[in-house]
Enzyme design. Structure first.
Site, short mmCIF file in Angstrom:
data_model
loop_
_atom_site.label_atom_id
_atom_site.label_comp_id
_atom_site.label_asym_id
_atom_site.label_seq_id
_atom_site.Cartn_x
_atom_site.Cartn_y
_atom_site.Cartn_z
N ARG A 1 27.00 -43.35 -58.64
CA ARG A 1 27.76 -42.84 -59.77
C ARG A 1 27.52 -43.65 -61.05
NH1 ARG A 1 32.78 -40.22 -58.73
NH2 ARG A 1 32.78 -41.31 -56.75
N TYR B 1 39.30 -33.44 -55.55
CA TYR B 1 39.95 -34.75 -55.64
C TYR B 1 40.97 -34.83 -56.78
CZ TYR B 1 35.31 -35.67 -53.59
OH TYR B 1 34.15 -35.61 -52.87
N CYS C 1 38.50 -16.90 -57.63
CA CYS C 1 39.80 -16.33 -57.26
C CYS C 1 40.65 -17.25 -56.41
CB CYS C 1 39.57 -14.99 -56.58
SG CYS C 1 38.86 -13.84 -57.76
N1 LLP Z 1 26.30 -46.09 -50.18
C1 LLP Z 1 26.99 -45.40 -49.25
C2 LLP Z 1 26.83 -45.76 -47.84
C3 LLP Z 1 27.86 -44.36 -49.65
O1 LLP Z 1 28.56 -43.70 -48.73
C4 LLP Z 1 27.99 -44.05 -51.03
C5 LLP Z 1 28.86 -42.98 -51.47
C6 LLP Z 1 27.23 -44.79 -51.94
C7 LLP Z 1 26.40 -45.81 -51.48
C8 LLP Z 1 27.27 -44.54 -53.42
O2 LLP Z 1 28.52 -44.79 -53.95
P1 LLP Z 1 28.71 -44.77 -55.55
O3 LLP Z 1 27.94 -45.95 -56.11
O4 LLP Z 1 28.20 -43.49 -56.07
O5 LLP Z 1 30.17 -44.91 -55.71
N2 LLP Z 1 31.80 -36.93 -53.75
C9 LLP Z 1 32.62 -38.04 -54.15
C10 LLP Z 1 31.94 -39.38 -53.92
C11 LLP Z 1 31.53 -39.62 -52.49
C12 LLP Z 1 30.84 -40.94 -52.30
C13 LLP Z 1 30.29 -41.05 -50.93
N3 LLP Z 1 29.54 -42.23 -50.66
C14 LLP Z 1 33.02 -37.86 -55.61
O6 LLP Z 1 32.66 -36.87 -56.22
O7 LLP Z 1 33.76 -38.68 -56.16
#
Ligand code: LLP
Length: 426
Positions: A283, A324, A349
């Site tokens: 992210r 969320y 919808c």
């Molecule tokens: N590594 C692992 C093992 C993970 O499960 C994740 C995210 C990341 C790295 C990356 O995390 P970040 O740096 O992006 O926070 N769909 C959700 C977010 C799900 C994240 C899942 N795992 C949302 O839209 O907020």
């Protein structure tokens, strides 16, 4: 800092007015900025400089492909020297297609299938992050039967509350991820000497959109203690994967730690570990490098509340608000200065198809363009075709030029993959 700024009264992506993209590609459409991706990649890497200095080893930054798997986006990051953190065979193939070297690919995920483990072995990826003794034994057996050796770490669950949304928290005991810390030495010992497996370290990831470093630091301290314990048990520990999770500001009031603050904390927490570190940011690299460009279909008078600004993007295109309750800033492409109170909704919808309730926004009328900001991570990739809507296209901007980097997949193309079986024919 991103490159979606107002110029001469109109929102631009770098040097391209967003209205031009809307005209040429249609809406809704995801728009990414190459310069922003590159900037975020550099800022993250620079943030880790104290870590590199303290450990004397260059860390591997493996972009979490799940956050934005578009091949062009991966290509930009590959050119920045990033590796990839993948969680499926599909993501693995994308990373390789984008030119990310196999030895910079880390395979995470709690449910890797035998086929996916095999694919990783065949492609000679850099590291498997194993999530159970069952998976470790299966991988070892698969590798040994082909005369191969899989490089691996054991993902542990440190039982730390990441203080984020419960659906994206991964490091509490009740979550499905990793090996409970109390069993880590036992499972490590069980897997360490299996032929076919070089179990060389540990991995941790406690959750996403973290706005506070403290839970991470707590988790890393537990990892540090485990590394010492494993060494005391006679194991050789050379690698630790510290996962991703750093948050981004979805709204002005949010003030996540900077990559520099994160890097300073990591340097402190990992002092003396003497290991190769891996990071898996998603992210923080891609979030603010993308917007979802949408057009107002119409403005409908509300019941007791403010009017409904109905946009042509919906929860199938950007799922985060519905899933969320997430906030995405919403700005007019050509703001006139006036404001209005509104509920921002899509055409789907169900009432869940709501992007914002009772929000003060730029005054907008039917036919006008607007963007949902911070949509570059967990945006297009979480889209569905619910309500028989197609998949939104994606555009990458580079200075004055832009290219469609994912075609719109119209609803009829999705229907083309369906068929009525013989037994239903009249
Ligand atoms: N590594 C692992 C093992 C993970 O499960 C994740 C995210 C990341 C790295 C990356 O995390 P970040 O740096 O992006 O926070 N769909 C959700 C977010 C799900 C994240 C899942 N795992 C949302 O839209 O907020």
């Amino acid at each position: 800092m991103d490159h979606f700024q107002l110029r001469n009264g109109e929102l631009h992506a770098e040097d391209v007015p967003l209205s031009r993209i809307a005209e040429e590609v249609g809406t809704p459409v995801y728009v990414y900025s190459r310069a922003t991706l590159e900037r975020h990649a550099r800022v993250f890497r620079e943030g880790l400089e104290p870590v590199a200095k303290a450990s004397g080893k260059e860390p591997l930054v493996a972009f979490a492909v799940k956050s934005n798997p578009n091949v062009a986006v991966l290509k930009v990051l590959s050119r920045e020297g990033f590796g990839a953190d993948v969680v499926s065979g599909g993501e693995l193939v994308r990373a390789l297609t984008a030119g990310i070297p196999a030895d910079k690919i880390v395979f995470s995920g709690v449910g890797k299938t035998r086929t996916e483990l095999q694919l990783g072995l065949e492609k000679k990826i850099g590291q498997f992050n194993i999530e159970s003794s069952e998976e470790g034994r299966e991988l070892a057996e698969l590798a040994a039967s082909q005369g191969l050796e899989a490089q691996a770490t054991l993902r542990i669950n440190p039982d730390v509350d990441a203080k984020t949304h419960e659906k994206i928290s991964t490091g509490r005991a009740e979550n499905k991820f990793g090996i409970p810390l109390v069993r880590a030495r036992e499972v490590f010992g069980e897997l360490a000497n299996l032929p076919g497996l070089n179990l060389r370290g540990v991995a941790v990831h406690i959750g996403s959109q973290l706005l506070d470093l403290e839970p991470l630091e707590t988790a890393f301290a537990k990892v540090g203690k485990l590394v010492a314990d494993l060494r005391a048990d006679g194991h050789t520990i050379t690698h630790v994967d510290l996962g991703g999770g750093l948050g981004v500001p979805y709204k002005a009031s949010e003030n996540p730690p900077s990559p520099a603050e994160y890097g300073a904390m990591v340097a402190r927490a990992t002092e003396g570990w003497d290991v190769h570190l891996t990071f898996e940011p998603g992210r923080v690299i891609a979030g603010n490098a993308g917007v979802l460009l949408t057009r107002v279909v119409r403005v409908k008078r509300g019941g007791n509340g403010p009017p409904f600004v109905i946009v042509d993007a919906a929860m199938n295109d950007l799922a985060r608000p519905a899933m969320y309750g997430a906030w995405h800033d919403f700005d007019a492409v050509v703001p006139v200065g006036d404001k209005m109170m509104a509920n921002i909704v899509g055409p789907i919808c169900e009432t869940g198809d709501t992007f914002a309730t009772d929000r003060e926004i730029d005054a907008l009328q039917s036919g006008e363009l607007a963007v949902f900001r911070t949509a570059g991570a967990y945006g297009a990739t979480m889209a569905s075709s619910y309500n028989s809507r197609g998949f939104v296209p994606e555009v990458l901007v580079d200075g004055e030029q832009f290219a469609v980097v994912a075609d719109r997949i119209p609803a009829d193309a999705i229907m083309d993959a369906e068929r009525v079986p013989d037994f239903l024919l009249d």
